[in-house]
Scaffold this motif. Sequence first.
Motif, PDB file in Angstrom:
ATOM      1  N   UNK A  42     -14.339-119.913   0.342  1.00  0.00           N
ATOM      2  CA  UNK A  42     -13.019-119.526   1.272  1.00  0.00           C
ATOM      3  C   UNK A  42     -11.132-119.447   0.504  1.00  0.00           C
ATOM      4  N   UNK A  43     -11.032-120.012  -0.151  1.00  0.00           N
ATOM      5  CA  UNK A  43      -9.530-119.910  -1.071  1.00  0.00           C
ATOM      6  C   UNK A  43     -10.481-118.944  -1.958  1.00  0.00           C
ATOM      7  N   UNK A  44     -10.695-118.974  -2.964  1.00  0.00           N
ATOM      8  CA  UNK A  44     -11.022-117.316  -3.597  1.00  0.00           C
ATOM      9  C   UNK A  44     -10.792-116.420  -2.311  1.00  0.00           C
ATOM     10  N   UNK A  45     -11.422-116.681  -1.113  1.00  0.00           N
ATOM     11  CA  UNK A  45     -11.795-114.909  -0.897  1.00  0.00           C
ATOM     12  C   UNK A  45     -10.410-114.459   0.028  1.00  0.00           C
ATOM     13  N   UNK A  46      -9.380-115.669  -0.189  1.00  0.00           N
ATOM     14  CA  UNK A  46      -8.346-115.715   0.109  1.00  0.00           C
ATOM     15  C   UNK A  46      -6.983-115.048  -0.680  1.00  0.00           C
ATOM     16  N   UNK A  47      -7.402-115.843  -1.870  1.00  0.00           N
ATOM     17  CA  UNK A  47      -6.160-115.568  -2.798  1.00  0.00           C
ATOM     18  C   UNK A  47      -6.755-113.918  -3.141  1.00  0.00           C
ATOM     19  N   UNK A  48      -8.144-113.330  -2.822  1.00  0.00           N
ATOM     20  CA  UNK A  48      -8.457-112.198  -3.936  1.00  0.00           C
ATOM     21  C   UNK A  48      -7.837-110.810  -2.274  1.00  0.00           C
ATOM     22  N   UNK A  50      -5.168-110.990  -0.640  1.00  0.00           N
ATOM     23  CA  UNK A  50      -4.237-111.204  -0.674  1.00  0.00           C
ATOM     24  C   UNK A  50      -3.248-110.674  -2.010  1.00  0.00           C
ATOM     25  N   UNK A  51      -4.173-110.779  -3.335  1.00  0.00           N
ATOM     26  CA  UNK A  51      -3.756-110.594  -4.430  1.00  0.00           C
ATOM     27  C   UNK A  51      -4.410-109.199  -5.150  1.00  0.00           C
ATOM     28  N   UNK A  52      -5.537-109.129  -4.660  1.00  0.00           N
ATOM     29  CA  UNK A  52      -6.176-108.409  -5.407  1.00  0.00           C
ATOM     30  C   UNK A  52      -6.490-106.464  -4.184  1.00  0.00           C
ATOM     31  N   UNK A  53      -5.955-106.710  -3.362  1.00  0.00           N
ATOM     32  CA  UNK A  53      -6.742-105.446  -2.176  1.00  0.00           C
ATOM     33  C   UNK A  53      -4.842-105.154  -2.199  1.00  0.00           C
ATOM     34  N   UNK A  54      -4.918-104.301  -1.677  1.00  0.00           N
ATOM     35  CA  UNK A  54      -3.120-103.439  -1.875  1.00  0.00           C
ATOM     36  C   UNK A  54      -2.302-103.745  -0.870  1.00  0.00           C
ATOM     37  N   UNK A  55      -1.149-104.043  -0.430  1.00  0.00           N
ATOM     38  CA  UNK A  55      -0.504-104.066   0.775  1.00  0.00           C
ATOM     39  C   UNK A  55      -0.810-103.600   1.624  1.00  0.00           C
ATOM     40  N   UNK A  56      -1.078-104.064   2.702  1.00  0.00           N
ATOM     41  CA  UNK A  56      -1.407-103.713   4.317  1.00  0.00           C
ATOM     42  C   UNK A  56      -0.689-103.739   5.208  1.00  0.00           C
ATOM     43  N   UNK A  57       0.864-103.915   5.558  1.00  0.00           N
ATOM     44  CA  UNK A  57       1.649-104.679   6.141  1.00  0.00           C
ATOM     45  C   UNK A  57       1.969-105.627   6.375  1.00  0.00           C
ATOM     46  N   UNK A  58       3.054-106.153   7.571  1.00  0.00           N
ATOM     47  CA  UNK A  58       2.798-106.859   8.640  1.00  0.00           C
ATOM     48  C   UNK A  58       3.815-107.943   8.150  1.00  0.00           C
ATOM     49  N   UNK A  59       3.978-109.335   8.501  1.00  0.00           N
ATOM     50  CA  UNK A  59       4.919-110.025   8.247  1.00  0.00           C
ATOM     51  C   UNK A  59       4.732-110.878   6.878  1.00  0.00           C
ATOM     52  N   UNK A  60       4.841-112.000   7.326  1.00  0.00           N
ATOM     53  CA  UNK A  60       4.679-113.038   6.853  1.00  0.00           C
ATOM     54  C   UNK A  60       3.352-113.502   6.143  1.00  0.00           C
TER      55      UNK A  60
END
Length: 91
Positions: A42-48, A50-60
């Motif tokens: 799950x950590x790997x999927x979340x970090x991917x 957050x940091x591997x995909x382009x920014x998708x907008x939104x808040x914090x």
Amino acid sequence: MDAAIVWAALIIPSIGWGVLCAFQFNNKYSGFLSGAIPWLALLAAILYSEYGLPYQGGGASLWPIAQLFGGTVAAAVGYFSYQLSRRYANR
């Protein structure tokens, strides 16, 4: 994405890892692995996302909170399925 799909995608593989660890590993670390592998996946999927995909907008970004709650659920489900599988296998 529907919340039920997200929880199913988190819980079903955790159950699978718990059962796999119960029947494949016969050492003192198999209980630890049954909880650690889903948590780290799950950590790997979340970090991917957050940091591997382009920014998708939104808040914090709330990925640490998602890891805290989702990772805890994934580790607990993996470990409990490991324990249930070990008890079933010892019958």
